[in-house]
Structure formats: structure tokens, C-alpha cells
Design an enzyme around this catalytic site. Structure first.
Site, mmCIF file in Angstrom:
data_model
loop_
_atom_site.group_PDB
_atom_site.id
_atom_site.type_symbol
_atom_site.label_atom_id
_atom_site.label_comp_id
_atom_site.label_asym_id
_atom_site.label_seq_id
_atom_site.Cartn_x
_atom_site.Cartn_y
_atom_site.Cartn_z
ATOM 1 N N GLY A 1 -6.483 -4.584 0.223
ATOM 2 C CA GLY A 1 -5.159 -4.336 -0.366
ATOM 3 C C GLY A 1 -4.165 -3.842 0.658
ATOM 4 C CB ALA A 2 -4.194 -4.048 4.193
ATOM 5 N NE ARG B 1 2.344 -3.231 -3.389
ATOM 6 C CZ ARG B 1 2.734 -3.583 -4.597
ATOM 7 N NH1 ARG B 1 3.621 -4.536 -4.739
ATOM 8 N NH2 ARG B 1 2.250 -2.989 -5.671
ATOM 9 C CG ASP C 1 -9.391 -10.729 -7.429
ATOM 10 O OD1 ASP C 1 -9.672 -9.522 -7.329
ATOM 11 O OD2 ASP C 1 -9.157 -11.280 -8.517
ATOM 12 C CG ASN D 1 -5.566 0.909 0.262
ATOM 13 O OD1 ASN D 1 -5.113 2.033 0.038
ATOM 14 N ND2 ASN D 1 -4.808 -0.185 0.148
ATOM 15 C CE1 TYR E 1 -4.945 4.469 -9.937
ATOM 16 C CE2 TYR E 1 -4.282 6.759 -10.241
ATOM 17 C CZ TYR E 1 -4.467 5.666 -9.416
ATOM 18 O OH TYR E 1 -4.181 5.768 -8.065
ATOM 19 C CE LYS F 1 -7.510 4.702 -7.437
ATOM 20 N NZ LYS F 1 -7.931 3.813 -6.337
ATOM 21 C CB ILE G 1 1.605 8.207 -1.579
ATOM 22 C CG1 ILE G 1 0.392 9.159 -1.512
ATOM 23 C CG2 ILE G 1 1.941 7.642 -0.201
ATOM 24 C CD1 ILE G 1 0.528 10.382 -0.630
HETATM 25 P P1 NAD Z 1 0.413 -0.481 -3.793
HETATM 26 O O1 NAD Z 1 0.511 -0.979 -5.178
HETATM 27 O O2 NAD Z 1 1.575 -0.568 -2.895
HETATM 28 O O3 NAD Z 1 -0.841 -1.140 -3.028
HETATM 29 C C1 NAD Z 1 -2.009 -1.557 -3.671
HETATM 30 C C2 NAD Z 1 -2.504 -2.774 -2.929
HETATM 31 O O4 NAD Z 1 -3.709 -3.237 -3.539
HETATM 32 C C3 NAD Z 1 -1.490 -3.929 -2.986
HETATM 33 O O5 NAD Z 1 -1.358 -4.485 -1.707
HETATM 34 C C4 NAD Z 1 -2.149 -4.907 -3.946
HETATM 35 O O6 NAD Z 1 -1.786 -6.252 -3.719
HETATM 36 C C5 NAD Z 1 -3.624 -4.641 -3.651
HETATM 37 N N1 NAD Z 1 -4.479 -5.153 -4.702
HETATM 38 C C6 NAD Z 1 -4.377 -4.945 -6.039
HETATM 39 N N2 NAD Z 1 -5.322 -5.640 -6.682
HETATM 40 C C7 NAD Z 1 -6.054 -6.285 -5.731
HETATM 41 C C8 NAD Z 1 -7.161 -7.160 -5.770
HETATM 42 N N3 NAD Z 1 -7.730 -7.509 -6.942
HETATM 43 N N4 NAD Z 1 -7.661 -7.625 -4.611
HETATM 44 C C9 NAD Z 1 -7.101 -7.295 -3.412
HETATM 45 N N5 NAD Z 1 -6.033 -6.475 -3.320
HETATM 46 C C10 NAD Z 1 -5.524 -5.992 -4.468
HETATM 47 O O7 NAD Z 1 -0.026 1.036 -3.945
HETATM 48 P P2 NAD Z 1 -0.525 2.122 -2.890
HETATM 49 O O8 NAD Z 1 0.118 3.377 -3.306
HETATM 50 O O9 NAD Z 1 -0.396 1.661 -1.488
HETATM 51 O O10 NAD Z 1 -2.074 2.204 -3.313
HETATM 52 C C11 NAD Z 1 -3.141 2.117 -2.387
HETATM 53 C C12 NAD Z 1 -4.310 2.901 -2.946
HETATM 54 O O11 NAD Z 1 -3.944 4.284 -3.022
HETATM 55 C C13 NAD Z 1 -4.709 2.505 -4.377
HETATM 56 O O12 NAD Z 1 -6.119 2.514 -4.484
HETATM 57 C C14 NAD Z 1 -4.100 3.594 -5.224
HETATM 58 O O13 NAD Z 1 -4.764 3.767 -6.443
HETATM 59 C C15 NAD Z 1 -4.245 4.788 -4.296
HETATM 60 N N6 NAD Z 1 -3.350 5.914 -4.590
HETATM 61 C C16 NAD Z 1 -1.995 5.790 -4.519
HETATM 62 C C17 NAD Z 1 -1.200 6.884 -4.801
HETATM 63 C C18 NAD Z 1 0.305 6.851 -4.754
HETATM 64 O O14 NAD Z 1 0.942 7.835 -5.163
HETATM 65 N N7 NAD Z 1 0.935 5.801 -4.267
HETATM 66 C C19 NAD Z 1 -1.786 8.099 -5.168
HETATM 67 C C20 NAD Z 1 -3.165 8.169 -5.238
HETATM 68 C C21 NAD Z 1 -3.947 7.082 -4.942
#
Ligand code: NAD
Length: 237
Positions: free
Chosen positions: A8-9, A11, A54, A80, A145, A149, A178
Site C-alpha cells: 500500500g505504498a 501514497r 491486491d 502497511n 477497524y 487493528k 496522521i
Molecule cells: P492511505 O489511505 O493514504 O493509504 C493506504 C494505502 O493502502 C493506499 O495506498 C491504498 O491504495 C492501499 N491499499 C488499500 N487496500 C489495498 C489492497 N487491497 N491491496 C494493496 N494496497 C491496498 O492511508 P494511510 O494513512 O497512509 O494508511 C497506511 C496505514 O496506516 C493503514 O494500515 C492505516 O490503517 C494505518 N493508520 C493510519 C492512520 C492515519 O491517521 N492516517 C492512523 C493509524 C493507522
């Protein structure tokens, strides 16, 4: 040169991890699902290698393993990829529930399963999973969620015990709020309130998480395993 896979890199936190590892000379495999052009843009910027899969799909994950395997053994895996959703518990549908667990939990399982044999054979490797503060504390209107987690945390602790004798570290980061697209739906008032609840009085940046992931992947973290590192500006203490 270390081989790193970040799921999931395309973005957010994953992209920040790709930039952090690539800037230290690591070979980064940048996994994406639908966002090909975003992934290619980051790949062009960092020198990372984009790989589509995926993470919740067994065949696609195994295809990704074969592609990466052609370039050598994976040293570091960063699970991630994730999705979130805000809904009252009573509004969560069965398909909401399944999607949440398919990506956040089954995805982590499938990708780890695909790469762990080589790590065990080499008696070395580091796995870093991305959970959330809601997996630690539980978040209202995010029961599915939070549960997913929390499963990431249980997986991390159990696998760390099982893989310790094989010289593999398994750790987890639990980010707070974040600034990524995942929180794009929050109003400025909501963000201000969350900022005020945070001892450091700011929303986190993707780089805050990426630097912690990088540390957990480093030799400096060789004696750390099974840990949940909160990257949340002191929100959860
Ligand atoms: P984001 O939505 O920008 O990034 C998530 C990424 O995961 C995206 O690139 C998306 O395309 C990818 N993704 C989703 N489903 C997928 C799949 N089936 N296969 C491959 N890739 C897939 O959000 P983020 O904030 O960068 O989240 C990254 C991680 O951090 C996640 O696991 C999220 O739960 C966790 N997180 C985020 C926050 C926050 O506040 N942003 C807080 C706690 C945890």
C-alpha cells in the site's frame, strides 16, 4: 543493499516509508493495488520498483512473490496496506466487516506467509506491521477497524514468539492521527479537536511513522521484537 517490500505504498504512510528506505540506499518494492500512476510517480522519484497486487488476493500476492523473488530474498517486509471506515456499529454491514478484515488482517497474513519461508531459511528478516492507536484503545464508530487493528497487534505478538528462534523480528507501529488521505473526511474542527487532545499539539506526519518503521527495520532494533510502538504524539500513554 537490503530488499524491502512496502504494501500500500502509492501514497500516505506507505509512500513516506518508500522515500525513507530509498533515501538510505535500500531496494524498495512498492506495492500498490489500483493506483498505478501514483505508484509509478513515487517509483520514478525514489528509484523504487512498483509491484501490483491486491494484498487480500492469494493469487495476486503469490504473483508478487514470484516477481520479487526474481530479484533475491526479501530482508524487510512492511505490512502497511489498510483501509478504514467510520460507521456506527449498528450500520456496519457484513460486507463492510469482511472488507475491513480482508485488507487489514488477511492481507497481512497472505503477504507475510508468502515471504516468511525465505526469511526462516536465512534465519534473518524484519517484519513491521502497521496497526493503529484504535487497535490499542478502541475507537467509537470504528468497531470493525479497531477490531482489525487489534488483530494486527495479536498477530505481531504471536508471530514474534514463533519466529524469534529463527532470528526474525516482528514488530508493529500504532500511529495516532496522521495527515493522510485516510483522514481527508475529517472536518477542520475535528482535526483541531484531535490536535488539542495530542500532547505534542499537532497532527502527525507520514514521515513521523516512516522514521519509526525505518528504525524498527534497522540493526539498532535487533533486540526488539513483539513490540507495539505508538507513533501518536503522546495521545495514548
Ligand atoms: P492511505 O489511505 O493514504 O493509504 C493506504 C494505502 O493502502 C493506499 O495506498 C491504498 O491504495 C492501499 N491499499 C488499500 N487496500 C489495498 C489492497 N487491497 N491491496 C494493496 N494496497 C491496498 O492511508 P494511510 O494513512 O497512509 O494508511 C497506511 C496505514 O496506516 C493503514 O494500515 C492505516 O490503517 C494505518 N493508520 C493510519 C492512520 C492515519 O491517521 N492516517 C492512523 C493509524 C493507522
Amino acid at each position: 543493499m537490503r530488499n524491502i517490500l512496502i504494501t500500500g505504498a502509492s501514497r500516505g504512510i506507505g509512500a513516506a516509508c518508500a522515500r525513507e528506505f530509498a533515501s538510505h540506499g535500500d531496494r524498495v518494492f512498492l506495492n500498490y493495488n489500483n493506483s498505478k500512476s501514483a505508484a509509478e510517480k513515487i517509483a520514478a522519484e525514489t528509484g523504487a520498483i512498483p509491484v501490483k497486487a491486491d494484498v487480500s488476493n492469494f493469487e495476486e500476492v503469490n504473483r508478487m512473490r514470484k516477481i520479487i523473488g526474481g530479484c533475491g530474498r526479501l530482508d524487510i517486509l512492511v505490512n502497511n496496506a489498510g483501509i478504514s471506515q467510520t460507521k456506527m456499529f449498528t450500520d456496519i454491514t457484513e460486507s463492510d466487516w469482511d472488507n475491513m478484515f480482508n485488507v487489514n488482517v488477511k492481507g497481512m497474513y497472505l503477504v507475510t506467509r508468502a515471504f516468511v519461508d525465505d526469511m526462516i531459511a536465512a534465519k534473518s528478516g524484519k517484519i513491521i506491521n502497521v496497526s493503529s492507536m484504535w487497535g490499542v484503545t478502541g475507537g467509537s464508530c470504528e468497531v470493525h477497524y479497531s477490531a482489525a487493528k487489534a488483530a494486527v497487534i495479536g498477530f505481531t505478538k504471536a508471530l514474534a514468539k514463533e519466529l524469534g528462534p529463527s532470528g526474525i523480528n516482528v514488530n508493529c507501529v500504532a500511529p495516532g492521527v496522521i495527515d493522510t488521505d485516510m483522514n481527508a473526511h475529517l472536518s477542520s474542527d475535528d482535526l483541531e479537536a484531535l490536535k488539542n487532545e495530542t500532547p505534542f499539539m499537532r497532527i502527525g506526519k507520514s514521515e513521523d511513522v516512516a522514521k519509526t518503521v525505518f528504525f524498527l527495520a534497522s540493526r539498532n532494533a535487533d533486540f526488539i521484537t513483539g513490540q507495539i510502538v505508538n507513533v501518536d504524539g503522546g495521545m495514548v500513554i
